[in-house]
Design an enzyme around this catalytic site. Structure first.
Site, mmCIF file in Angstrom:
data_model
loop_
_atom_site.group_PDB
_atom_site.id
_atom_site.type_symbol
_atom_site.label_atom_id
_atom_site.label_comp_id
_atom_site.label_asym_id
_atom_site.label_seq_id
_atom_site.Cartn_x
_atom_site.Cartn_y
_atom_site.Cartn_z
ATOM 1 N N GLU A 69 53.322 121.758 70.621
ATOM 2 C CA GLU A 69 53.588 121.042 71.868
ATOM 3 C C GLU A 69 52.581 121.368 72.970
ATOM 4 O O GLU A 69 52.850 121.154 74.150
ATOM 5 C CB GLU A 69 55.006 121.357 72.359
ATOM 6 N N TYR A 109 76.589 121.422 92.077
ATOM 7 C CA TYR A 109 75.503 121.636 93.037
ATOM 8 C C TYR A 109 74.286 122.342 92.442
ATOM 9 O O TYR A 109 73.169 122.237 92.961
ATOM 10 C CB TYR A 109 76.005 122.395 94.269
#
Length: 213
Positions: A69, A109
């Site tokens: 990758e 959050y």
């Protein structure tokens, strides 16, 4: 950031089950290039000398074979000057969600840690074959200019950070958010998404924590 820290982070994520079967990869900026984990090597046996130095274009400088990758990492560093480290994992919950090609909406959050005030949640990049330039382009497009994490369709998750510790913390948080979201879906409960005002307030509060991102 040091080579030893990169090895330690890779081992810790592997031990936590984030990188099964030698999957996943980590890197950090190194001058005008980057230092990345090698291809196909068990993380438990990896040492600093096994890391591979690559140029800005991914060309190997020295010895070793970089992770398959490397294009993903190189593309993120080129597109995002704020990225000092990149972490890609196949953590179970986030990967499961990526296999549905489903983003993580702003259910909690902590999604604000991924950037853009949490308004976009954690998106899922369009599918492309692993290790290809197409995947690199897809990830960069999903991250845009402000996000620090995205799922990779049918693949896993990638996160960037201003520090290696920040990138590692973020992939751990994406896994946590994915687990919460999948638990809600399994219970057939519709989550109540946070509003932009609620997210903005949370982002401001989290900014006081001094978390490395």
């Amino acid at each position: 950031m040091s080579a030893a820290a990169l090895v330690e982070a890779a081992r810790a994520l592997d031990a936590a089950g984030f990188m099964p079967q030698k999957s996943g990869n980590l890197s950090q900026r190194d001058g005008d290039g980057f230092l990345i984990t090698p291809s196909g090597q068990p993380y438990a046996a990896m040492v600093a000398d096994d890391l591979v130095r690559c140029g800005r274009d991914g060309a190997v400088r020295g010895n070793g074979r970089p992770s398959s990758e490397w294009r993903l990492h190189a593309a993120i560093y080129r597109a995002r000057p704020d990225a000092m480290a990149v972490v890609h994992t196949h953590s179970p919950m986030a990967t499961a969600l990526s296999c549905a090609r489903h983003p993580i909406p702003p259910i909690h959050y902590m999604v604000t840690l991924a950037g853009e005030g949490g308004r976009r949640g954690i998106p899922c990049a369009a599918h492309a074959t692993f290790g290809t330039e197409a995947l690199a382009r897809s990830a960069v497009a999903a991250l845009g200019e402000g996000l620090r994490a995205t799922l990779l369709a049918n693949h896993g998750v990638v996160a960037l950070g201003a520090t290696l510790a920040g990138a590692v913390a973020l992939v751990r948080e994406v896994e946590n958010l994915a687990a919460q979201y999948l638990a809600l879906r399994a219970a057939r409960i519709d989550p109540v998404l946070l509003s932009e005002a609620e997210l903005a307030e949370a982002a401001a509060m989290l900014g006081d924590y001094g978390r490395p991102v």
